[in-house]
Design an enzyme around this catalytic site. Structure first.
Site, mmCIF file in Angstrom:
data_model
loop_
_atom_site.group_PDB
_atom_site.id
_atom_site.type_symbol
_atom_site.label_atom_id
_atom_site.label_comp_id
_atom_site.label_asym_id
_atom_site.label_seq_id
_atom_site.Cartn_x
_atom_site.Cartn_y
_atom_site.Cartn_z
ATOM 1 C CG ASN A 28 -35.142 -57.901 21.587
ATOM 2 O OD1 ASN A 28 -35.727 -57.424 22.561
ATOM 3 N ND2 ASN A 28 -34.637 -59.113 21.603
ATOM 4 C CE LYS A 35 -29.547 -58.787 22.540
ATOM 5 N NZ LYS A 35 -29.770 -60.217 22.877
ATOM 6 N NE ARG A 113 -38.107 -61.160 22.863
ATOM 7 C CZ ARG A 113 -37.422 -61.278 23.984
ATOM 8 N NH1 ARG A 113 -36.495 -60.381 24.291
ATOM 9 N NH2 ARG A 113 -37.630 -62.278 24.809
ATOM 10 C CG HIS A 202 -37.749 -68.421 25.310
ATOM 11 N ND1 HIS A 202 -37.323 -69.276 26.298
ATOM 12 C CD2 HIS A 202 -37.048 -67.271 25.489
ATOM 13 C CE1 HIS A 202 -36.404 -68.692 27.044
ATOM 14 N NE2 HIS A 202 -36.217 -67.466 26.566
ATOM 15 C CG ASN A 233 -28.390 -66.698 31.235
ATOM 16 O OD1 ASN A 233 -27.712 -67.473 31.916
ATOM 17 N ND2 ASN A 233 -28.852 -65.555 31.708
ATOM 18 N NE ARG A 263 -35.310 -65.563 34.076
ATOM 19 C CZ ARG A 263 -35.401 -65.426 32.758
ATOM 20 N NH1 ARG A 263 -35.652 -66.479 32.002
ATOM 21 N NH2 ARG A 263 -35.254 -64.245 32.193
ATOM 22 N NE ARG A 306 -18.975 -70.675 26.083
ATOM 23 C CZ ARG A 306 -18.976 -69.475 25.514
ATOM 24 N NH1 ARG A 306 -18.516 -69.323 24.286
ATOM 25 N NH2 ARG A 306 -19.442 -68.415 26.168
ATOM 26 N N GLY A 352 -28.432 -70.897 22.486
ATOM 27 C CA GLY A 352 -26.995 -70.970 22.693
ATOM 28 C C GLY A 352 -26.477 -72.296 23.213
ATOM 29 C CB VAL A 353 -27.145 -74.254 26.291
ATOM 30 C CG1 VAL A 353 -26.820 -75.638 26.828
ATOM 31 C CG2 VAL A 353 -26.548 -73.176 27.197
ATOM 32 C CG ASN A 356 -23.242 -73.213 20.081
ATOM 33 O OD1 ASN A 356 -22.800 -73.380 18.939
ATOM 34 N ND2 ASN A 356 -23.996 -72.183 20.408
ATOM 35 C CD GLU A 406 -35.711 -65.576 20.010
ATOM 36 O OE1 GLU A 406 -36.655 -65.427 20.796
ATOM 37 O OE2 GLU A 406 -34.509 -65.515 20.341
#
Length: 428
Positions: A28, A35, A113, A202, A233, A263, A306, A352-353, A356, A406
């Site tokens: 990626n 990554k 990707r 996504h 994010n 955004r 958080r 992530g959000v 978690n 992913e």
């Protein structure tokens, strides 16, 4: 316009007389980062993963973690990495140190990707010169992403010119949207001339999560209607009917839709004209405003959920308002996609959000009981890396938390493509 797959999407060229090797390297490539993960598709296990960041700076950093045989200690190197070619060579050296080098005969393909595939690329695609040229032509609609993706592809091709390189497109999953969902209500000739339509992003995550949600319910993807909420994010929603995307919140670019970390999401287009005329802002300045200085960070100065929740607990009104705006937009999309689908079997939170932040899940579903949605407080409070249902047994619609993967999805799609000409190949 009807989406047509590239002629190269059908299969990797050339018959194989021996079983296909089982490993896939997933890359990626971002504008200043790479990554990577190396996976064994015989069982879907990870052999190594890592990140090269701040490419082109004096403070570049490579973090590599070998996972083969139960895992090893993370290794870090700090120092200048000039470009993506140097980054991938450094990655190759780290893999080789673990006996997993890019020259390994066990490597079946490299999966990349690619953020934007337009309408042409509806499936994973073996990369050739024609495919590279088309990804290049799409740069105007993905100026921040496609150039970096291309750099990573070309570097990997130079390192292993004999190996199938596969592009897996973020937009591909959304190409099944009907024209009524994909078209903007602007002049058709102008839209077509400049490729203006809803593409969505996504898609790799939405594909993986919708399928895993069906598995969680004990059903085939074709039997299930799912609203997927990818909340990181960057954030997006999709309506998936029987395994096919029928609507998604991001549009021509990843700016449209939900409130995100930096955004704005949905905003009246006339805001742009207003700022040009009354604030003397240029198009580039407004671009920065809406993409990097809006969303949660624009509303309260933080884009970490958080930290926002901590501030709310301390009575911070700006943080509370930012959270309320975030949730309000989320509810609107849940309701809209419920209407689009007609019947909903599950709402799945991911990224992530989504994975978690229990308060986000609770607030997003609160008040939707008449739609058959509810969250069990105890189940919602559990932290786990496993896919799970967090709705009570009586709820008509399941609410699920499904961790996205992913890299595994890219590896699966890449391996399936190169396996098509290898009946003996091992399927994950």
């Amino acid at each position: 316009m009807t989406a047509h797959p590239s002629p190269t999407t059908a299969r990797a060229d050339g018959p194989r007389s021996a079983p296909l090797p089982s490993r896939v390297l997933v890359l990626n490539s971002g504008s200043s980062s790479v990554k990577y993960q190396l996976l064994d598709m015989s069982d879907g296990s990870r052999l190594a993963l890592g990140l090269v960041e701040r490419i082109g700076e004096e403070t570049s950093r490579l973090a590599h973690t070998p996972l083969q045989g139960g895992g090893g200690e993370k290794r870090e190197k700090n120092g200048p990495v000039a470009d993506h070619a140097a980054a991938l060579k450094a990655v190759a050296e780290e893999l080789a140190a673990d006996g997993l080098g890019l020259d390994s005969p066990e490597l079946a393909a490299i999966g990349h990707r690619v953020v934007h595939g337009g309408l042409r690329f509806t499936e994973p695609t073996v990369i050739d010169d024609e495919v590279l040229a088309e990804i290049e032509r799409l740069v105007p609609v993905a100026p921040l992403h496609n150039p970096a993706n291309l750099t990573g592809i070309r570097t990997a091709m130079a390192l292993r010119p004999d190996l199938p390189q596969v592009a897996v497109f973020d937009t591909a999953f959304h190409t099944t949207m009907p024209e009524a969902a994909a078209r903007y209500a602007i002049d058709v000739e102008t839209a077509d001339a400049h490729r203006i339509r809803r593409y969505g992003f996504h898609g790799t995550s939405h594909a993986y999560v919708s399928r895993e949600t069906a598995k969680l319910l004990g059903k085939a993807p074709q039997e299930v209607n799912v609203i997927v909420l990818h909340l990181g994010n960057g954030a997006s929603a999709s309506a998936v009917a029987g395994g096919r995307c029928v609507d998604t919140s991001m549009g021509l670019t990843p700016l449209e839709g939900l409130v995100m970390g930096t955004r704005s999401g949905d905003v009246d287009p006339a805001v742009t004209f207003h700022l040009m005329r009354n604030a003397d802002m240029s198009a580039d300045e407004i671009d920065v405003l809406l993409n990097k200085k809006s969303g949660l960070v624009g509303l309260c100065g933080d884009n970490d959920m958080r930290e926002i929740r901590r501030r709310i607990d301390e009575g911070d009104r700006r943080a509370a308002l930012a959270f309320d705006i975030y949730i309000h937009r989320l509810k609107k999309y849940i309701g809209a996609y419920y209407a689009v689908l007609g019947r909903v079997d599950a709402v799945a939170f991911t990224a992530g959000v989504g994975e978690n932040a229990a308060p986000v899940r609770e607030a997003a579903i609160a008040g939707l009981e008449e739609l058959g949605l509810a969250v069990d407080a105890d189940l919602n409070a559990v932290r786990s890396d496993e896919a799970r249902i967090i709705s009570p047994d009586y709820a008509r619609v399941a609410v699920a938390v499904v961790p996205t993967d992913e890299e595994l999805e890219i590896a699966r799609q890449s391996y399936a493509l190169v396996s098509e000409s290898t009946p003996e190949g091992v399927n994950a």
